[in-house]
Motif scaffolding. Structure first.
Motif, PDB file in Angstrom:
ATOM      1  N   PHE A   1     -14.041  -2.167  -0.625  1.00  0.00           N
ATOM      2  CA  PHE A   1     -15.064  -1.251  -0.101  1.00  0.00           C
ATOM      3  C   PHE A   1     -16.459  -1.681  -0.548  1.00  0.00           C
ATOM      4  O   PHE A   1     -17.413  -0.949  -0.423  1.00  0.00           O
ATOM      5  N   ARG A   2     -16.548  -2.886  -1.117  1.00  0.00           N
ATOM      6  CA  ARG A   2     -17.792  -3.310  -1.745  1.00  0.00           C
ATOM      7  C   ARG A   2     -18.369  -4.489  -0.974  1.00  0.00           C
ATOM      8  O   ARG A   2     -17.630  -5.346  -0.502  1.00  0.00           O
ATOM      9  N   LYS A   3     -19.691  -4.525  -0.884  1.00  0.00           N
ATOM     10  CA  LYS A   3     -20.346  -5.642  -0.212  1.00  0.00           C
ATOM     11  C   LYS A   3     -20.757  -6.688  -1.233  1.00  0.00           C
ATOM     12  O   LYS A   3     -21.257  -6.356  -2.296  1.00  0.00           O
TER      13      LYS A   3
ATOM     14  N   SER B   1      -8.540   2.749  -6.316  1.00  0.00           N
ATOM     15  CA  SER B   1      -9.298   3.686  -7.150  1.00  0.00           C
ATOM     16  C   SER B   1      -9.058   3.482  -8.645  1.00  0.00           C
ATOM     17  O   SER B   1      -9.655   4.183  -9.459  1.00  0.00           O
ATOM     18  N   VAL B   2      -8.187   2.567  -9.011  1.00  0.00           N
ATOM     19  CA  VAL B   2      -7.978   2.284 -10.432  1.00  0.00           C
ATOM     20  C   VAL B   2      -9.008   1.245 -10.875  1.00  0.00           C
ATOM     21  O   VAL B   2      -9.318   0.305 -10.146  1.00  0.00           O
ATOM     22  N   SER B   3      -9.566   1.459 -12.067  1.00  0.00           N
ATOM     23  CA  SER B   3     -10.660   0.626 -12.557  1.00  0.00           C
ATOM     24  C   SER B   3     -10.250  -0.834 -12.729  1.00  0.00           C
ATOM     25  O   SER B   3      -9.073  -1.147 -12.840  1.00  0.00           O
ATOM     26  N   ALA B   4     -11.269  -1.698 -12.795  1.00  0.00           N
ATOM     27  CA  ALA B   4     -11.049  -3.108 -13.093  1.00  0.00           C
ATOM     28  C   ALA B   4     -10.364  -3.223 -14.452  1.00  0.00           C
ATOM     29  O   ALA B   4     -10.536  -2.345 -15.309  1.00  0.00           O
TER      30      ALA B   4
ATOM     31  N   PRO C   1     -10.157  -8.229 -11.610  1.00  0.00           N
ATOM     32  CA  PRO C   1     -11.361  -7.579 -11.054  1.00  0.00           C
ATOM     33  C   PRO C   1     -11.058  -6.326 -10.232  1.00  0.00           C
ATOM     34  O   PRO C   1     -11.933  -5.474 -10.069  1.00  0.00           O
ATOM     35  N   MET C   2      -9.848  -6.163  -9.702  1.00  0.00           N
ATOM     36  CA  MET C   2      -9.487  -5.006  -8.884  1.00  0.00           C
ATOM     37  C   MET C   2     -10.519  -4.775  -7.778  1.00  0.00           C
ATOM     38  O   MET C   2     -11.112  -3.711  -7.652  1.00  0.00           O
ATOM     39  N   GLU C   3     -10.715  -5.821  -6.975  1.00  0.00           N
ATOM     40  CA  GLU C   3     -11.697  -5.753  -5.881  1.00  0.00           C
ATOM     41  C   GLU C   3     -11.210  -4.713  -4.858  1.00  0.00           C
ATOM     42  O   GLU C   3     -10.147  -4.863  -4.282  1.00  0.00           O
TER      43      GLU C   3
ATOM     44  N   ILE D   1      -0.283   1.324  -7.707  1.00  0.00           N
ATOM     45  CA  ILE D   1      -1.709   1.331  -8.007  1.00  0.00           C
ATOM     46  C   ILE D   1      -2.531   1.144  -6.738  1.00  0.00           C
ATOM     47  O   ILE D   1      -2.182   0.343  -5.871  1.00  0.00           O
ATOM     48  N   GLN D   2      -3.595   1.911  -6.624  1.00  0.00           N
ATOM     49  CA  GLN D   2      -4.489   1.860  -5.471  1.00  0.00           C
ATOM     50  C   GLN D   2      -5.869   1.359  -5.924  1.00  0.00           C
ATOM     51  O   GLN D   2      -6.119   1.252  -7.121  1.00  0.00           O
TER      52      GLN D   2
ATOM     53  N   TYR E   1      -5.700  -0.457 -17.167  1.00  0.00           N
ATOM     54  CA  TYR E   1      -5.104  -0.070 -18.444  1.00  0.00           C
ATOM     55  C   TYR E   1      -4.092   1.024 -18.148  1.00  0.00           C
ATOM     56  O   TYR E   1      -4.400   1.969 -17.436  1.00  0.00           O
TER      57      TYR E   1
END
Lengths: 154, 108
Positions: free
Chosen positions: B32-34, B66-69, B27-29, B63-64, B72
């Motif tokens: 920064f998300r509620k 900012s990389v998508s879930a 999921p790469m949480e 990886i930080q 890839y």
């Protein structure tokens, strides 16, 4: 508690900047901040050296419909030999909460200084790729990406 | 974590540069998300990827968020001999997911 604090300071700051209307001032407030953080991060990486343009190419769509997954590719023109190769390519994002998106680490055995991934973009912004060469020089490329739907929660 | 998906050629010519594609479900949480309860969802990402050939690392990525879930990553490798690729993804809890692939050098 934490959100309370940041909202209070944000409101105070907008009051200082705009005074009259709060809403239009908010994006303007957020923008210079993260850009400055990204620029600082680039300076930290290069150690104050001026990166040169050319050699490195950043591939990014001009318009991304969905900021949650934006294809990104970087290529550096390098022979990738033991004497002359790319050591690292770092991708900086100027309007995301954190300045660095990803850093690719290369060796001569990589064969090509080329890598791709998918990144999140919180909004329309400049994406900057900085390559560190084995001789200690740096290359830079900047691309702007227009994002119609942001990708950092929100 | 899930089984990573890899695309590695089975054979290569000596000295050939091959392209490797990798994808792992995660999921790469971002942190920064509620969540639905209004609280910040704690950060949980894959922060490191390494690719080794015959025991020697030739490519990696820091990886930080900012990389998508489902991160890839596509990269290249120069093949000089038969061998085994080892890929490893490390997450914020220190859990390492590993994968292997073999390649043989075909006679040109």
């Amino acid at each position: 508690m934490l959100t309370d604090l940041s909202r209070r300071s944000a409101l105070k700051a907008t009051g200082l900047v705009a005074g009259a209307s709060i809403l239009p001032a908010l994006p303007a407030l957020a923008a210079p901040d993260t850009v400055a953080v990204a620029m600082d991060a680039i300076k930290k990486l290069t150690g104050g050296k001026e990166p040169v343009k050319g050699k490195i190419k950043l591939n990014l769509p001009q318009i991304a419909e969905n900021g949650n997954t934006v294809p990104l590719g970087v290529t550096v023109d390098s022979p990738m030999t033991v004497d002359s190769h790319v050591e690292e390519i770092t991708v900086f994002v100027t309007k995301n909460p954190l300045p660095i998106a990803i850093a690719f680490l290369f060796t001569p055995e990589s064969g090509k200084a080329e890598a791709s991934t998918h990144i999140r973009l919180a909004g329309t912004q400049d994406v900057i790729a900085v390559a560190k060469m084995s001789d200690g020089t740096f290359c830079i490329d900047t691309k702007n990406c227009k994002v119609t739907i942001g990708g950092c929660g929100g | 974590m899930s089984v990573p998906r890899l695309r590695v050629p089975k054979t290569a010519k000596k000295g050939e540069v091959i392209t490797i594609k990798s994808l792992i479900e995660h999921p790469m949480e971002s942190g920064f998300r509620k969540g639905p309860d209004g609280k910040m969802v704690p950060r949980m990402i894959i922060n490191k990827f390494t690719a080794s050939f015959n025991g020697k690392q030739f490519f990696g990525a820091n990886i930080q968020p900012s990389v998508s879930a489902n991160p890839y990553i596509e990269f290249d490798a120069k093949i000089d001999a038969d061998g085994t690729f080892d890929f490893a993804w490390t997450d914020d809890k220190g859990v390492v997911t590993k994968a292997q692939a073999k390649i043989t050098v075909a006679a040109a």
